[in-house]
Motif scaffolding. Structure first.
Motif, PDB file in Angstrom:
ATOM      1  N   VAL A 386       0.840  -1.196   0.000  1.00  0.00           N
ATOM      2  CA  VAL A 386       0.000   0.000   0.000  1.00  0.00           C
ATOM      3  C   VAL A 386       0.877   1.248   0.000  1.00  0.00           C
ATOM      4  CG1 VAL A 386      -1.658   1.362   1.341  1.00  0.00           C
ATOM      5  CG2 VAL A 386      -1.964  -1.120   1.109  1.00  0.00           C
ATOM      6  N   ASP A 387       1.919   1.224   0.830  1.00  0.00           N
ATOM      7  CA  ASP A 387       2.812   2.381   0.923  1.00  0.00           C
ATOM      8  C   ASP A 387       3.644   2.567  -0.342  1.00  0.00           C
ATOM      9  OD1 ASP A 387       2.021   3.106   3.501  1.00  0.00           O
ATOM     10  OD2 ASP A 387       3.461   1.759   4.447  1.00  0.00           O
ATOM     11  N   ILE A 416      11.084   0.099  -3.430  1.00  0.00           N
ATOM     12  CA  ILE A 416      11.140  -0.693  -2.197  1.00  0.00           C
ATOM     13  C   ILE A 416      12.581  -1.043  -1.848  1.00  0.00           C
ATOM     14  CG2 ILE A 416      10.573  -2.954  -1.206  1.00  0.00           C
ATOM     15  CD1 ILE A 416       7.905  -2.813  -2.765  1.00  0.00           C
ATOM     16  N   GLN A 417      13.348  -1.532  -2.816  1.00  0.00           N
ATOM     17  CA  GLN A 417      14.727  -1.938  -2.522  1.00  0.00           C
ATOM     18  C   GLN A 417      15.593  -0.745  -2.145  1.00  0.00           C
ATOM     19  OE1 GLN A 417      16.254  -5.836  -4.143  1.00  0.00           O
ATOM     20  NE2 GLN A 417      15.830  -4.730  -6.040  1.00  0.00           N
ATOM     21  N   GLY A 418      15.422   0.353  -2.848  1.00  0.00           N
ATOM     22  CA  GLY A 418      16.222   1.531  -2.530  1.00  0.00           C
ATOM     23  C   GLY A 418      15.960   2.058  -1.132  1.00  0.00           C
ATOM     24  N   ASP A 419      14.690   2.055  -0.727  1.00  0.00           N
ATOM     25  CA  ASP A 419      14.361   2.537   0.615  1.00  0.00           C
ATOM     26  C   ASP A 419      14.767   1.539   1.691  1.00  0.00           C
ATOM     27  OD1 ASP A 419      13.382   4.865  -0.434  1.00  0.00           O
ATOM     28  OD2 ASP A 419      11.290   4.530   0.106  1.00  0.00           O
ATOM     29  N   ALA A 420      14.563   0.247   1.438  1.00  0.00           N
ATOM     30  CA  ALA A 420      14.873  -0.763   2.451  1.00  0.00           C
ATOM     31  C   ALA A 420      16.360  -0.799   2.768  1.00  0.00           C
ATOM     32  CB  ALA A 420      14.400  -2.137   1.988  1.00  0.00           C
ATOM     33  N   ALA A 421      17.201  -0.699   1.751  1.00  0.00           N
ATOM     34  CA  ALA A 421      18.637  -0.871   1.953  1.00  0.00           C
ATOM     35  C   ALA A 421      19.378   0.437   2.211  1.00  0.00           C
ATOM     36  CB  ALA A 421      19.254  -1.565   0.739  1.00  0.00           C
ATOM     37  N   ARG A 519       8.428  10.718   0.917  1.00  0.00           N
ATOM     38  CA  ARG A 519       7.888   9.387   1.241  1.00  0.00           C
ATOM     39  C   ARG A 519       7.857   9.146   2.750  1.00  0.00           C
ATOM     40  NH1 ARG A 519      11.417   8.690  -2.727  1.00  0.00           N
ATOM     41  NH2 ARG A 519      12.927   7.403  -1.586  1.00  0.00           N
ATOM     42  N   ALA A 520       7.400  10.138   3.490  1.00  0.00           N
ATOM     43  CA  ALA A 520       7.493  10.100   4.956  1.00  0.00           C
ATOM     44  C   ALA A 520       6.812   8.881   5.551  1.00  0.00           C
ATOM     45  CB  ALA A 520       6.908  11.389   5.551  1.00  0.00           C
ATOM     46  N   ASP A 521       5.561   8.616   5.181  1.00  0.00           N
ATOM     47  CA  ASP A 521       4.836   7.487   5.762  1.00  0.00           C
ATOM     48  C   ASP A 521       5.437   6.160   5.329  1.00  0.00           C
ATOM     49  OD1 ASP A 521       3.135   9.264   7.019  1.00  0.00           O
ATOM     50  OD2 ASP A 521       1.561   9.105   5.498  1.00  0.00           O
ATOM     51  N   ALA A 522       5.782   6.050   4.048  1.00  0.00           N
ATOM     52  CA  ALA A 522       6.330   4.794   3.540  1.00  0.00           C
ATOM     53  C   ALA A 522       7.663   4.468   4.206  1.00  0.00           C
ATOM     54  CB  ALA A 522       6.490   4.873   2.022  1.00  0.00           C
ATOM     55  N   ILE A 523       8.551   5.446   4.312  1.00  0.00           N
ATOM     56  CA  ILE A 523       9.867   5.186   4.904  1.00  0.00           C
ATOM     57  C   ILE A 523       9.740   4.939   6.400  1.00  0.00           C
ATOM     58  CG2 ILE A 523      12.108   6.243   5.423  1.00  0.00           C
ATOM     59  CD1 ILE A 523      12.133   7.388   2.620  1.00  0.00           C
TER      60      ILE A 523
END
Length: 535
Positions: A386-387, A416-421, A519-523
């Motif tokens: 969703v995010d 997703i990968q860029g934010d996760a790592a 991307r405040a909520d997603a991150i």
């Protein structure tokens, strides 16, 4: 040679040094280490000493052992050429059909050019700033980066620095992980190599005119992750090894227990014929190099399908890392030194070219639960989806609308990968350390127009090693513990109340200040997921 120079420590296992010289000398420069005379190379305004061993070769029975300090130097030698890189696991670069020639050029020549030759006899150093190269803990070497660019920029700014880079063991040679490895106390050998190089610098840097109290450790990608881990190890006590840190595309990352690598260990044991051995670790020490290397090359690499869910990386071993690095940050186990940390805008694009076959939400959920967040319930992954919606206008490369959509899920996975790592660990680290130490943060949006990749992972290296404005901020920080002072845009510190980002741009306006609120909520949710589900 200039004296009392601060310096950057760039990690690789042969040490190489680049120092400022008052003039272009015809005679080769020399330095005395213990009772040995070491001869380097004069090049313009800098002197270079390349390939100085800083530890015993990790060969024979020293394979998969902690680095052993080198005895005092008693035989003179030439240090005029780089030593070999550590054994490499070259990535298989996925190249989808129809890519623009500019993108192909970056993929094949700029991002992952092969480092050769390589050898197990690899622990050497090059002097200048203390730099830790990247390469996903699978590739990399000191010879890939021209430290004279950094030193010459320091000379131009009248803030002379010494640049030091060193090799460190990568792939299974540096990051073998299993219950057997933990029992033997030989986990995270690549990190231990880096630490040994830092101790070497404390002993010998003064011979090159350097000040051992003024070390900045600096790295990119896996090198930046390494810098982040040096900040949190040893209870947050830097033990006098460094006084500042500079991280490009990397902060303390979420990682799990060393036994999470058991499957890769068991695979090597089986592939090398060690299955029936009473001591499989000792058997792995004794198998021929080519046999072991062939087995390693059959394991996933950083550009394989699982990509940044790396096979070979630091893990919690109870020695170098006593807990997940992000938990150590929460515990306050962080070196109290100034630091800079930043990312490229589109960190995940490069690593998402191998997942173009993922086309549905269900496939993406399975991928994330298998490789990225094992143990995460369906509801957690569904909230992530969703995010990070499938809408290509919200994916990476960011701000490119409906362009660059190689597959239905490509831009979503890249985000997703860029934010996760990268992005989430950086923002988490800054939030936790705001008000406790001086911190600065940046975002590189240069090369945004590169098709498919955008401002891709490693693109900032073209700036800092190009002798440009980022180089100026870097050498100012190394010298003054503050990146300002070279006439560039004033770079304010990052705080939770004012999360300032120095943003590097193409075009007529090279830098501007933005806020670290995208991307405040997603991150924020990604930070929570990272804290609860480690690989």
């Amino acid at each position: 040679m200039l004296f009392s120079q601060p310096f950057l420590l760039l990690l690789g296992v042969y040490c190489s040094f680049v120092t400022a010289s008052p003039l272009d000398r015809r005679a080769a420069p020399t330095v005395t280490l213990d009772t040995a005379t070491v001869t380097g190379v004069a090049s313009g305004l800098v002197n270079e000493w390349l390939g100085i061993p800083f530890a015993l070769p990790p060969t024979g029975d020293l394979r998969f052992q902690l680095p052993q300090p080198i005895p005092p130097y008693n035989t003179s030698f030439s240090a005029s050429a780089y030593g070999p890189a550590c054994p490499q696991q070259p990535p298989t670069i996925p190249i989808p059909p129809g890519l623009a020639s500019e993108t192909l050029n970056y993929l094949t020549t700029t991002i992952y050019n092969a480092v050769t030759p390589s050898s197990e006899d690899l622990l050497q150093i090059m002097t200048a700033a203390q730099w830790i190269y990247g390469g996903g803990y699978e590739t990399g070497g000191t010879s890939s980066y021209d430290g004279s660019v950094i030193v010459n920029k320091a000379i131009d700014l009248d803030v002379p620095a010494i640049y030091v880079s060193m090799n460190y063991r990568v792939t299974a040679f540096g990051f073998l992980a299993s219950a057997e490895v933990q029992a033997a106390g030989v986990g995270n050998l690549g990190m231990q190599d880096q630490r040994q190089a830092m101790r070497w610098v404390q002993t010998y840097i003064s011979a090159f005119g350097g000040d051992p109290t003024k070390v900045t450790i600096w790295g990119e990608s896996a090198g930046a992750w390494s810098v982040g881990l040096h900040l949190v190890t040893n209870g947050g006590n830097p033990a006098g090894l460094f006084r500042a840190a500079f991280m490009e595309s990397g902060s303390p990352i979420p990682i799990g227990d060393i036994t999470n690598g058991q499957g890769y260990y068991d695979f090597l044991v089986a592939q090398t014929g060690c299955t029936g051995a009473s001591d499989t670790l000792q058997c792995l020490r004794e198998v021929p190099y080519d046999t072991l290397m062939n087995a390693i090359n059959e394991t996933p690499n950083v550009l394989s399908y699982q990509s940044l869910a790396l096979a070979w990386l630091p893990r919690v071993d109870g020695v170098f890392l006593t807990a997940d690095p992000q938990q150590l940050v929460l515990q306050g186990s962080v070196a109290d030194v100034p630091f800079v940390t930043g990312d490229c805008d589109d960190e995940g694009t490069l690593f998402s070219l191998s997942t173009l076959n993922i086309s549905t939400d269900a496939q993406l959920q399975t991928y994330l639960q298998t490789y990225w967040f094992p143990g995460a319930p369906d509801a957690t992954i569904q909230q992530l989806l969703v995010d990070y919606p499938q809408d290509p206008t919200q994916g990476s490369p960011y701000n490119t609308g409906i362009l660059n959509q190689l597959s239905p899920q490509f831009k979503r996975i890249a985000s997703i990968q860029g934010d996760a790592a990268f992005q989430a660990p950086r923002r988490f680290f800054l939030q936790q350390r705001s008000g406790l130490q001086n911190t600065w943060a940046f975002l590189s949006q240069r090369l945004k127009s590169v098709p498919v990749l955008g401002s891709f992972h490693t693109s900032d290296l073209l700036n800092v090693y190009g002798g440009n404005d980022m180089t100026e901020y870097l050498v100012q920080f190394v010298t003054n513990l503050d990146p300002n002072g070279a006439g560039n845009l004033e770079w304010p510190q990052w705080t939770t109340s004012a999360p300032n980002l120095l943003t590097f741009l193409d075009g007529l306006i090279p830098q501007q200040l933005t806020q670290d609120t995208y991307r405040a909520d997603a991150i924020a949710y990604m930070i929570d997921v990272n804290l609860n589900y480690t690989r």
